[in-house]
Design an enzyme around this catalytic site. Structure first.
Site, mmCIF file in Angstrom:
data_model
loop_
_atom_site.group_PDB
_atom_site.id
_atom_site.type_symbol
_atom_site.label_atom_id
_atom_site.label_comp_id
_atom_site.label_asym_id
_atom_site.label_seq_id
_atom_site.Cartn_x
_atom_site.Cartn_y
_atom_site.Cartn_z
ATOM 1 N N LYS A 166 58.905 -52.958 -62.087
ATOM 2 C CA LYS A 166 59.162 -52.715 -60.662
ATOM 3 C C LYS A 166 58.188 -53.522 -59.824
ATOM 4 O O LYS A 166 56.998 -53.233 -59.756
ATOM 5 C CB LYS A 166 59.013 -51.234 -60.303
ATOM 6 N N GLU A 180 45.224 -50.241 -63.682
ATOM 7 C CA GLU A 180 44.271 -51.216 -63.111
ATOM 8 C C GLU A 180 44.266 -50.929 -61.619
ATOM 9 O O GLU A 180 45.259 -51.184 -60.940
ATOM 10 C CB GLU A 180 44.754 -52.646 -63.332
ATOM 11 N N CYS A 183 41.535 -57.359 -56.143
ATOM 12 C CA CYS A 183 40.816 -56.158 -56.591
ATOM 13 C C CYS A 183 39.372 -56.475 -56.963
ATOM 14 O O CYS A 183 38.487 -55.640 -56.787
ATOM 15 C CB CYS A 183 41.537 -55.542 -57.772
ATOM 16 N N GLU A 199 37.928 -49.563 -50.023
ATOM 17 C CA GLU A 199 38.548 -50.855 -50.291
ATOM 18 C C GLU A 199 39.384 -51.270 -49.071
ATOM 19 O O GLU A 199 40.347 -50.600 -48.717
ATOM 20 C CB GLU A 199 39.441 -50.740 -51.533
HETATM 21 P P1 NAD Z 1 49.884 -49.563 -54.123
HETATM 22 O O1 NAD Z 1 49.201 -48.570 -54.986
HETATM 23 O O2 NAD Z 1 50.262 -49.155 -52.761
HETATM 24 O O3 NAD Z 1 51.248 -50.040 -54.814
HETATM 25 C C1 NAD Z 1 51.261 -50.598 -56.101
HETATM 26 C C2 NAD Z 1 52.629 -50.395 -56.698
HETATM 27 O O4 NAD Z 1 52.845 -49.004 -56.854
HETATM 28 C C3 NAD Z 1 53.779 -50.925 -55.839
HETATM 29 O O5 NAD Z 1 54.775 -51.473 -56.680
HETATM 30 C C4 NAD Z 1 54.296 -49.668 -55.174
HETATM 31 O O6 NAD Z 1 55.667 -49.730 -54.823
HETATM 32 C C5 NAD Z 1 54.075 -48.642 -56.275
HETATM 33 N N1 NAD Z 1 53.988 -47.268 -55.796
HETATM 34 C C6 NAD Z 1 53.549 -46.823 -54.587
HETATM 35 N N2 NAD Z 1 53.648 -45.471 -54.532
HETATM 36 C C7 NAD Z 1 54.150 -45.066 -55.723
HETATM 37 C C8 NAD Z 1 54.477 -43.794 -56.280
HETATM 38 N N3 NAD Z 1 54.315 -42.666 -55.583
HETATM 39 N N4 NAD Z 1 54.955 -43.737 -57.544
HETATM 40 C C9 NAD Z 1 55.115 -44.877 -58.272
HETATM 41 N N5 NAD Z 1 54.856 -46.113 -57.797
HETATM 42 C C10 NAD Z 1 54.361 -46.200 -56.538
HETATM 43 O O7 NAD Z 1 48.981 -50.842 -54.155
HETATM 44 P P2 NAD Z 1 49.249 -52.226 -53.430
HETATM 45 O O8 NAD Z 1 48.947 -52.000 -51.993
HETATM 46 O O9 NAD Z 1 50.568 -52.799 -53.798
HETATM 47 O O10 NAD Z 1 48.163 -53.161 -54.112
HETATM 48 C C11 NAD Z 1 46.875 -53.161 -53.713
HETATM 49 C C12 NAD Z 1 46.023 -52.328 -54.651
HETATM 50 O O11 NAD Z 1 46.154 -52.823 -55.980
HETATM 51 C C13 NAD Z 1 44.564 -52.424 -54.319
HETATM 52 O O12 NAD Z 1 43.986 -51.151 -54.390
HETATM 53 C C14 NAD Z 1 44.011 -53.322 -55.427
HETATM 54 O O13 NAD Z 1 42.667 -53.169 -55.700
HETATM 55 C C15 NAD Z 1 44.876 -52.955 -56.564
HETATM 56 N N6 NAD Z 1 44.877 -54.032 -57.570
HETATM 57 C C16 NAD Z 1 44.146 -53.850 -58.701
HETATM 58 C C17 NAD Z 1 44.083 -54.833 -59.676
HETATM 59 C C18 NAD Z 1 43.282 -54.628 -60.924
HETATM 60 O O14 NAD Z 1 43.495 -55.359 -61.865
HETATM 61 N N7 NAD Z 1 42.387 -53.672 -60.983
HETATM 62 C C19 NAD Z 1 44.781 -56.018 -59.492
HETATM 63 C C20 NAD Z 1 45.522 -56.186 -58.320
HETATM 64 C C21 NAD Z 1 45.561 -55.164 -57.369
#
Ligand code: NAD
Length: 495
Positions: free
Chosen positions: A189, A265, A300, A399
């Site tokens: 997804k 992650e 991240c 963050e």
């Molecule tokens: P997010 O948590 O809002 O969304 C990530 C994914 O989760 C998206 O596909 C979203 O549609 C899905 N999602 C959202 N709510 C959900 C739910 N209730 N159930 C299931 N899926 C759901 O994060 P984002 O804004 O897309 O990305 C930014 C975040 O990702 C930051 O916190 C960043 O640090 C983190 N990130 C971490 C790494 C790592 O390797 N540690 C790498 C990249 C990004």
């Protein structure tokens, strides 16, 4: 590769935008016909209407993945066959890499030169995991002579992967390449903000010979498609990259459903510790600016907390501000751009709000702080630096996920370690010193999954990436990530 703006504009005109889900080897609308708008952050314009998948679509994709797995069309072919097919997949991604890079830039606003580099890492990553497939071994335990005890690793079956928007294709590759290498079927997804590249490569998976049902993509919102996957009773393993907040929900969904295995992650607030004995402070300032403003700070493991020794604070800041000027936003399709837009209008508002919070908390705004290029209709924020930040401030603890750097002063090594570890996150820490003893000592004391000494990059497929504390658990990249998509089985034979 040197590319002109005109050439990139042409690539944009010819880029193929796929708007449908990819389930069981075919593109299809969502079952209820619903779509969501894909807005480009470059100019705020709608560029596509994407299928908005819900429970029923997810059920179809999981069922296709399950059937393919149980039939053994992927899991039971020879490792060499799987390797060859994944290689063919990588070759197709490579053949389309300029188009994919353009789509990535249109989708989330990163500079075209960065997108090109990242797509290259994607096809190289698929090859890395393809190459590993037939080089993995099980074990025979040392037991009494009348026993043969074999320990093998088996794929889970159906792996669901939920992807963030900041590296749309790369984060997907980090997950599907090892999961497929191990023999699983996958349902991916993409983030609703950035589905274009993953949807585009789905047909390459089929063309390469990945059997129908093994590679599925269900675009949609987190609360609908994402939640349906995480709660699904027939998904064996879920791998998630995104915010810690949603990561915690994923763990709950697992517990509320079938106890599917989880790896996460999540976020980071990474300390970047600069000592006066660093080998070349000018170069450290240059690299700090580069790492901080790469991808508009939406990374991240960005070095978002600069811990600077009091004795060099003013001189280092001066250099840092000079280098940071190179990251004033431009149109990301312009090959001369080194920092583009942020991903959405919502994300821009969030970042601007944090800048107001920083000012209200008493931090000193040394650079930037404003939205720019407003006439474009897109979402651009200046590289922003706050000094005199106290680690208790929200801009040091939370963050922001944008181009905002917090500068914190320290006097002793112990103080630097204490500040660095005073965070709910533990993804990555950077240390700059020419004293090897100090570097190794810090590496032991910093509570993070990854410590970079005199470096800002660990972009190599052979090393694991992942966090301590609320940055998550499990590791992407490296052999460890293939293990993450398998479980061990013991066969105990009385001879
Ligand atoms: P997010 O948590 O809002 O969304 C990530 C994914 O989760 C998206 O596909 C979203 O549609 C899905 N999602 C959202 N709510 C959900 C739910 N209730 N159930 C299931 N899926 C759901 O994060 P984002 O804004 O897309 O990305 C930014 C975040 O990702 C930051 O916190 C960043 O640090 C983190 N990130 C971490 C790494 C790592 O390797 N540690 C790498 C990249 C990004």
């Amino acid at each position: 590769m040197s590319l002109s703006f005109e050439e990139v504009k042409k690539l944009k005109e010819n880029a193929e935008i796929k708007t449908q889900a990819f389930i069981n080897g075919k593109y299809a609308d969502s079952l209820d016909g619903d779509t969501f708008d894909k807005v480009s952050p470059i100019d705020g314009k709608v560029i596509a209407k994407i299928a908005s998948c819900k429970q029923a679509d997810v059920d179809l994709a999981v069922s296709a993945a399950r059937q393919a797995y149980e039939k053994g069309v992927w899991s039971d072919i020879t490792p060499e066959q799987r390797k060859n097919i994944l290689y063919a997949f990588a070759n197709l991604v490579e053949a389309h890499h300029m188009e994919l890079a353009t789509l990535e830039t249109m989708d989330m606003g990163k500079p075209i030169s960065n997108s090109i580099g990242e797509i290259r890492r994607c096809f190289n990553g698929i090859r890395w995991f393809a190459e590993a497939i037939d080089k993995l071994y099980g074990a025979v335990a040392t037991t009494r002579p009348s026993i043969n005890a074999q320990i093998v690793r088996e794929p889970y079956g159906v792996v669901a992967a939920i992807i963030p928007w900041n590296y749309p294709l790369m984060m997907a590759v980090w997950k599907f390449a090892p999961a497929l290498a191990a023999g699983n079927s996958v349902v991916l997804k993409p983030a609703e903000q950035s589905p274009l590249t993953l949807l585009r490569i789905a047909e390459f998976a089929k063309q390469a010979g990945i059997p129908d049902g093994v590679f599925n993509v269900v675009p949609g919102y987190g609360e609908t498609a994402g939640q349906a996957l995480a709660l699904h009773m027939d998904v064996d393993k879920i791998t998630f990259t995104g915010s810690s907040e949603v990561g915690k929900l994923i763990m709950q969904y697992s517990g509320l459903s079938n106890m599917k295995r989880v790896s996460l992650e999540c976020g980071g607030k990474c300390p970047n510790i600069v000592f006066p004995d660093a080998y070349d402070l000018d170069d450290v300032a240059k690299q700090t600016a580069g790492a901080m403003f790469y991808n508009s700070g939406q990374v991240c493991d960005s070095p978002t907390r600069l811990l600077i020794h009091k004795s060099i604070k003013e001189s280092f800041l001066k250099k840092l501000i000079e280098y940071s000027k190179e990251y004033m936003p431009k149109n990301p399709l312009d090959p001369a751009c080194s920092m583009g837009s942020v991903v959405t209008g919502e994300q821009m508002e969030r970042i601007l709000n944090y800048i107001e919070i920083g000012k209200a908390e008493g931090a000193k705004l040394k650079m930037g702080g404003k939205q720019v290029l407003c006439e474009s209709g897109g979402y651009y924020v200046e590289p922003t630096i706050f000094s005199d930040v106290n680690n208790n401030m929200r801009i040091a603890q939370e963050e922001i996920f944008g181009p905002v750097l917090s500068v914190i002063e320290f006097e002793t090594e112990e103080e630097a370690i204490e500040i660095a570890n005073d965070s709910i996150y533990g993804l990555c820490a950077f240390v700059w010193t020419s004293d090897l003893k100090k570097a190794v000592s810090l590496s032991k004391k910093l509570k993070c999954g990854k410590i970079l000494i005199n470096s800002t990059g660990d972009g190599d497929w052979s090393v694991p990436h992942g966090g301590f504390k609320q940055s998550g658990f499990g590791r992407d990249k490296s052999i460890e990530s293939i293990e993450q998509y398998t479980q061990t089985k013991l066969t105990w034979i009385e001879l």
